[in-house]
Design a protein around this motif. Structure first.
Motif, mmCIF file in Angstrom:
data_model
loop_
_atom_site.group_PDB
_atom_site.id
_atom_site.type_symbol
_atom_site.label_atom_id
_atom_site.label_comp_id
_atom_site.label_asym_id
_atom_site.label_seq_id
_atom_site.Cartn_x
_atom_site.Cartn_y
_atom_site.Cartn_z
ATOM 1 N N GLU A 448 0.836 -1.204 0.000
ATOM 2 C CA GLU A 448 0.000 0.000 0.000
ATOM 3 C C GLU A 448 0.872 1.256 0.000
ATOM 4 N N ILE A 449 1.922 1.248 0.807
ATOM 5 C CA ILE A 449 2.840 2.403 0.850
ATOM 6 C C ILE A 449 3.619 2.481 -0.461
ATOM 7 N N PHE A 450 4.058 1.317 -0.968
ATOM 8 C CA PHE A 450 4.876 1.278 -2.172
ATOM 9 C C PHE A 450 4.160 1.937 -3.357
ATOM 10 N N TYR A 451 2.870 1.615 -3.530
ATOM 11 C CA TYR A 451 2.165 2.133 -4.698
ATOM 12 C C TYR A 451 1.756 3.599 -4.550
ATOM 13 N N THR A 452 1.817 4.128 -3.325
ATOM 14 C CA THR A 452 1.576 5.573 -3.163
ATOM 15 C C THR A 452 2.804 6.380 -3.586
ATOM 16 N N LEU A 453 3.936 5.702 -3.771
ATOM 17 C CA LEU A 453 5.184 6.387 -4.150
ATOM 18 C C LEU A 453 5.337 6.501 -5.667
ATOM 19 N N GLY A 458 7.525 -0.528 -12.107
ATOM 20 C CA GLY A 458 7.492 -1.418 -10.942
ATOM 21 C C GLY A 458 8.592 -1.187 -9.923
ATOM 22 N N LYS A 459 9.288 -0.026 -10.005
ATOM 23 C CA LYS A 459 10.375 0.233 -9.063
ATOM 24 C C LYS A 459 10.353 1.683 -8.601
ATOM 25 N N VAL A 460 10.876 1.908 -7.362
ATOM 26 C CA VAL A 460 11.015 3.279 -6.857
ATOM 27 C C VAL A 460 12.499 3.595 -6.756
ATOM 28 N N SER A 461 12.831 4.856 -6.968
ATOM 29 C CA SER A 461 14.234 5.278 -6.926
ATOM 30 C C SER A 461 14.726 5.391 -5.487
ATOM 31 N N GLY A 462 16.044 5.534 -5.344
ATOM 32 C CA GLY A 462 16.635 5.692 -4.024
ATOM 33 C C GLY A 462 16.137 6.940 -3.322
ATOM 34 N N ALA A 463 16.004 8.047 -4.075
ATOM 35 C CA ALA A 463 15.569 9.313 -3.481
ATOM 36 C C ALA A 463 14.138 9.193 -2.951
ATOM 37 N N LYS A 467 12.839 9.064 1.377
ATOM 38 C CA LYS A 467 11.854 9.891 2.094
ATOM 39 C C LYS A 467 10.977 9.028 2.988
ATOM 40 N N GLU A 468 10.581 7.851 2.481
ATOM 41 C CA GLU A 468 9.728 6.964 3.261
ATOM 42 C C GLU A 468 10.507 6.311 4.399
ATOM 43 N N MET A 469 11.740 5.881 4.105
ATOM 44 C CA MET A 469 12.548 5.199 5.110
ATOM 45 C C MET A 469 12.963 6.138 6.240
ATOM 46 N N MET A 470 13.118 7.436 5.933
ATOM 47 C CA MET A 470 13.512 8.412 6.949
ATOM 48 C C MET A 470 12.448 8.578 8.033
ATOM 49 N N LYS A 471 11.214 8.184 7.733
ATOM 50 C CA LYS A 471 10.132 8.305 8.719
ATOM 51 C C LYS A 471 10.371 7.410 9.938
ATOM 52 N N SER A 472 11.247 6.429 9.778
ATOM 53 C CA SER A 472 11.562 5.533 10.905
ATOM 54 C C SER A 472 12.403 6.229 11.961
ATOM 55 N N LYS A 473 13.020 7.382 11.583
ATOM 56 C CA LYS A 473 13.898 8.161 12.474
ATOM 57 C C LYS A 473 15.186 7.434 12.845
#
Length: 533
Positions: A448-453, A458-463, A467-473
């Motif tokens: 669900e998160i992947f497809y909002t990006l 079928g792939k998301v870039s590093g940048a 942004k999503e991974m940084m939410k983990s702090k």
């Protein structure tokens, strides 16, 4: 063969087959002459013998009665040993050296101290009162192939019990402490009171804090809140006695093979037991370095002894007033210490205890003290400055050759492999035995998160993933490692499976587990497993 030669023109180069041989020769040729000349053995410690350098690593167990010392040994070996007695009352009334032997049996103390192959010959100085309470239990056990264990009498409270031993208990423990590789102080979670004799014993071990470990045993008999209070009280009590800013390592657990009474802290106990086992298992590999370190400590003390004795000899009158001058010098020993410190630039920590030294000097004949002999000091300085430094190279070589040599057998084998290994099936190891991909359980929520990006092809870039991974702090260093592990095909993008894997690893880290150095096979996404093969 390892060799070196003294460039200053010594006739024979030093040729050593191994560290043990090197230490023995250095001690005999350079340190022992200094010790013997300046009465070191009358003041501090008996002379070392070959067995002291050749013996296996030894573990000394010390504690008040009924803290579980003998049970601890039984737990490590998973086997009874001759002379073993366990009970709530003070059962062990002897020093028992538990050692390896092809045939099971007991060797009494008087026979033990005349055996040149055993490192106990100098214990005869403590007399029959001690030797009648000293024995060796030999048995064929795999744990004892690598280490020997010294069980000690339970320490009691009160002056009467201390006197009734008939020998200097603290002095015997100090003798062992100089020669063992590890000292384990055991405390019972229900009996934290430190008796006068136990306090005296801990103070006698003061110069060996580097070997000391503390075990808070029977911790499964109290709940978590009580355990916190007991741990705090133990640290406070130890701080008052040991009197050093460094905190002694304390292992908490229940060291026997019985069910836990209160299992609330099971994970903590398992982690602590594994830490302690690893510490004990490392002893064979570090034995040569420990013996080298102990020889250096002994040499530094012997140098100080030489300066003290020669200074006292220099101050003594040649004819009249010798007794009064002796008393004056003993009373002013602290001033002599300070003078030697300044003249020879020696640390105050290298000097023996002032009060104990004064008591021993009162029994000596100052007329028999030798004058200063610089050649003896130069030989020891040469040993410390050149020989020891070069011997360190051989120590490292021996350690590198012993990487696979550790204590094996007994309780050490119980959690080495299989599902009962510490941390098995937890963290990054979760799902290791399952047929399905463990990440697949939570993949729908990650998708669900992947497809909002707005993935492209079928792939998301590093940048975008960043942004999503940084939410983990989590810090960038950790997220960078997660990215490296998750980008299985190393194309700089994450597909839906790799994105799910990244989120799974973030979850693992947030739950307090460590990340693997390499992605385990069971975490590799199903579509990438063919590529890796």
């Amino acid at each position: 063969m390892f060799s070196w030669s003294n460039r200053e023109g010594k006739k024979d180069p030093e040729l050593f087959q191994n560290v043990s041989e090197g230490l023995k020769r250095l001690y005999r040729t350079k340190l022992f002459p200094l010790e013997d000349t300046y009465h070191f053995h009358d003041f501090h410690s008996p002379a070392l013998e070959d067995a002291d350098f050749d013996n296996k690593p030894m573990v000394l167990l010390v504690g008040q009665y009924s803290t579980g010392k003998t049970t601890f040994i039984r737990h490590l070996m998973e086997q009874d040993f001759p002379g073993m007695r366990i009970g709530p009352e003070p059962t062990t009334d002897c020093f028992i050296a538990v050692m390896h032997g092809e045939q099971e049996g007991m060797i009494p103390g008087n026979a033990l101290v005349v055996d040149p192959k055993k490192p106990f010959r100098k214990l005869n100085a403590f007399g029959n009162a001690f030797l009648n309470r000293f024995m060796c239990a030999q048995l064929n056990n795999p744990v004892l192939e690598s280490i020997s264990i010294i069980d000690t009498p339970g320490i009691l409270s009160g002056e009467k019990q201390r006197i009734s031993r008939g020998y200097d208990f603290a002095a015997v423990l100090e003798w062992f402490a100089e020669r063992v590789d590890r000292i384990i102080l055991l405390f019972d979670a229900h009996k934290l009171d430190i008796s006068d004799e136990f306090s005296e014993v801990i103070k006698a071990l003061k110069n060996h804090e580097d070997k000391m470990r503390v075990v808070l045993n029977k911790a499964d008999q109290i709940n978590t809140q009580q355990l916190m209070r007991v741990y705090g009280a133990l640290m406070w009590s130890l701080g008052k006695i040991i009197n050093t800013p460094e905190v002694v390592r304390v292992y908490i657990g229940s060291f026997w093979a019985q069910p836990l009474l209160i299992a609330d802290n099971r994970k903590l106990f398992e982690a602590e037991e594994q830490d302690l086992f690893r510490d004990i298992q490392s002893l064979p590999q570090n034995a040569a370095l420990r013996k080298l370190n102990d020889l250096i400590k002994r040499a530094r003390l012997a140098k100080v002894q030489a300066y003290i004795i020669s200074s006292l000899k220099k101050e003594m009158p040649s004819v009249f007033g010798k007794d009064s001058k002796k008393k004056e010098l003993i009373n002013n020993l602290g001033t002599i210490y300070e003078k030697i410190q300044k003249e020879h630039n020696i640390s105050p920590g290298d000097f023996p205890n002032l009060k104990k030294m004064q008591e021993l000097l009162a029994l000596q004949d100052f007329n028999k003290f030798p004058a200063f002999k610089p050649k003896l000091l130069e030989a020891v300085e040469d040993m410390l400055g050149k020989d020891i430094a070069k011997l360190m190279t051989l120590v490292r070589k021996e350690e590198a050759a012993m990487t696979n040599q550790s204590v094996k057998g007994g309780a050490f084998e119980g959690t080495m492999n299989g599902p009962f290994g510490h941390g098995y099936g937890e963290g990054a190891g979760e799902g290791i035995d399952e047929l399905e991909w463990i990440v697949g359980r939570d993949k729908p929520s990650y998708d669900e998160i992947f497809y909002t990006l707005s993935p492209i092809n079928g792939k998301v870039s590093g940048a975008t993933a960043k942004k999503e991974m940084m939410k983990s702090k989590l810090p960038n260093t950790v997220l960078g490692k997660i990215w490296t592990l998750a980008d299985v095909d190393k194309d700089g993008y994450l597909d839906d499976e790799e994105f799910a894997l990244a989120n799974h690893l973030i979850k693992v880290k947030l739950e307090g587990h460590e990340l693997p150095a390499k992605l385990p096979a069971h975490l590799v996404p199903p579509s990438k497993r063919q590529e890796q093969n």
